[in-house]
Design a protein around this motif. Sequence first.
Motif, mmCIF file in Angstrom:
data_model
loop_
_atom_site.group_PDB
_atom_site.id
_atom_site.type_symbol
_atom_site.label_atom_id
_atom_site.label_comp_id
_atom_site.label_asym_id
_atom_site.label_seq_id
_atom_site.Cartn_x
_atom_site.Cartn_y
_atom_site.Cartn_z
ATOM 1 N N GLY A 18 33.061 -28.771 0.720
ATOM 2 C CA GLY A 18 33.631 -29.632 1.743
ATOM 3 C C GLY A 18 32.660 -30.639 2.319
ATOM 4 O O GLY A 18 32.833 -31.111 3.437
ATOM 5 N N HIS A 19 31.616 -30.969 1.556
ATOM 6 C CA HIS A 19 30.604 -31.912 2.042
ATOM 7 C C HIS A 19 30.228 -32.875 0.914
ATOM 8 O O HIS A 19 29.675 -32.457 -0.094
ATOM 9 C CB HIS A 19 29.370 -31.152 2.528
ATOM 10 N N LEU A 20 30.546 -34.136 1.097
ATOM 11 C CA LEU A 20 30.265 -35.180 0.112
ATOM 12 C C LEU A 20 28.837 -35.683 0.270
ATOM 13 O O LEU A 20 28.382 -35.911 1.394
ATOM 14 C CB LEU A 20 31.243 -36.350 0.321
ATOM 15 N N ILE A 21 28.137 -35.848 -0.846
ATOM 16 C CA ILE A 21 26.803 -36.458 -0.831
ATOM 17 C C ILE A 21 26.825 -37.652 -1.780
ATOM 18 O O ILE A 21 27.260 -37.545 -2.922
ATOM 19 C CB ILE A 21 25.699 -35.456 -1.215
ATOM 20 N N VAL A 22 26.340 -38.795 -1.274
ATOM 21 C CA VAL A 22 26.301 -40.048 -2.028
ATOM 22 C C VAL A 22 24.844 -40.498 -2.136
ATOM 23 O O VAL A 22 24.159 -40.646 -1.116
ATOM 24 C CB VAL A 22 27.114 -41.164 -1.335
ATOM 25 N N VAL A 23 24.369 -40.706 -3.355
ATOM 26 C CA VAL A 23 23.027 -41.249 -3.577
ATOM 27 C C VAL A 23 23.196 -42.704 -4.004
ATOM 28 O O VAL A 23 23.875 -42.993 -4.984
ATOM 29 C CB VAL A 23 22.246 -40.450 -4.642
ATOM 30 N N THR A 24 22.591 -43.591 -3.249
ATOM 31 C CA THR A 24 22.702 -45.027 -3.489
ATOM 32 C C THR A 24 21.405 -45.542 -4.097
ATOM 33 O O THR A 24 20.314 -45.168 -3.654
ATOM 34 C CB THR A 24 22.977 -45.772 -2.168
ATOM 35 N N ARG A 25 21.550 -46.395 -5.118
ATOM 36 C CA ARG A 25 20.383 -47.000 -5.761
ATOM 37 C C ARG A 25 20.569 -48.508 -5.834
ATOM 38 O O ARG A 25 21.613 -49.004 -6.233
ATOM 39 C CB ARG A 25 20.195 -46.452 -7.176
ATOM 40 N N VAL A 27 34.218 -33.663 4.037
ATOM 41 C CA VAL A 27 35.499 -34.157 3.516
ATOM 42 C C VAL A 27 36.351 -32.940 3.153
ATOM 43 O O VAL A 27 35.823 -31.890 2.809
ATOM 44 C CB VAL A 27 35.353 -35.090 2.292
ATOM 45 N N ARG A 28 37.676 -33.117 3.214
ATOM 46 C CA ARG A 28 38.584 -32.007 2.910
ATOM 47 C C ARG A 28 39.294 -32.163 1.574
ATOM 48 O O ARG A 28 39.702 -31.193 0.966
ATOM 49 C CB ARG A 28 39.642 -31.881 3.994
ATOM 50 N N ASP A 29 39.462 -33.438 1.133
ATOM 51 C CA ASP A 29 40.247 -33.685 -0.073
ATOM 52 C C ASP A 29 39.837 -35.018 -0.696
ATOM 53 O O ASP A 29 38.958 -35.708 -0.180
ATOM 54 C CB ASP A 29 41.745 -33.674 0.243
ATOM 55 N N SER A 30 40.483 -35.385 -1.804
ATOM 56 C CA SER A 30 40.123 -36.625 -2.497
ATOM 57 C C SER A 30 40.394 -37.855 -1.627
ATOM 58 O O SER A 30 39.671 -38.846 -1.721
ATOM 59 C CB SER A 30 40.849 -36.735 -3.835
ATOM 60 N N ALA A 31 41.395 -37.788 -0.763
ATOM 61 C CA ALA A 31 41.653 -38.908 0.150
ATOM 62 C C ALA A 31 40.481 -39.075 1.122
ATOM 63 O O ALA A 31 40.096 -40.199 1.463
ATOM 64 C CB ALA A 31 42.956 -38.691 0.918
ATOM 65 N N GLY A 32 39.891 -37.972 1.543
ATOM 66 C CA GLY A 32 38.713 -38.024 2.407
ATOM 67 C C GLY A 32 37.517 -38.630 1.701
ATOM 68 O O GLY A 32 36.730 -39.364 2.309
#
Length: 118
Positions: free
Chosen positions: A83-90, A22-27
């Motif tokens: 520049g890399h989003l990580i999402v942990v889902t539970r 991702v590049r920004d908050s919109a991303g």
Amino acid sequence: MNQLTGVISDRGSRYAVSGGPVRDSAGVEAFLKQLKRARKFARATHNSWGVILPDGALLKGDDGESGAGMVILRMLEREALTGHLIVVTRWYGGKHLGGDRFRHIQDCVRAYLEAFAP
């Protein structure tokens, strides 16, 4: 979008981890919206995330899992990954995990980095 599902299962709670550039908050918003298009992620108890944007801004979201976003951010800082989003889902399994939940978040991020290190 990269994903690992079924990373951890503990006392009924199940974890998955997703991520991508991702590049920004919109991303970030677009990524989370796309992730939640999948019904199982939309119905998850928590989708906690963290990202260090290319401009150095730190963004995080706990999604009700207090402190989870900061755990992800700290790991991204240690890896110097921007520049890399990580999402942990539970998906909550009915029993409180206490401090183990933070260890599980770390294990998910570690598994993601090992599988998809940019």
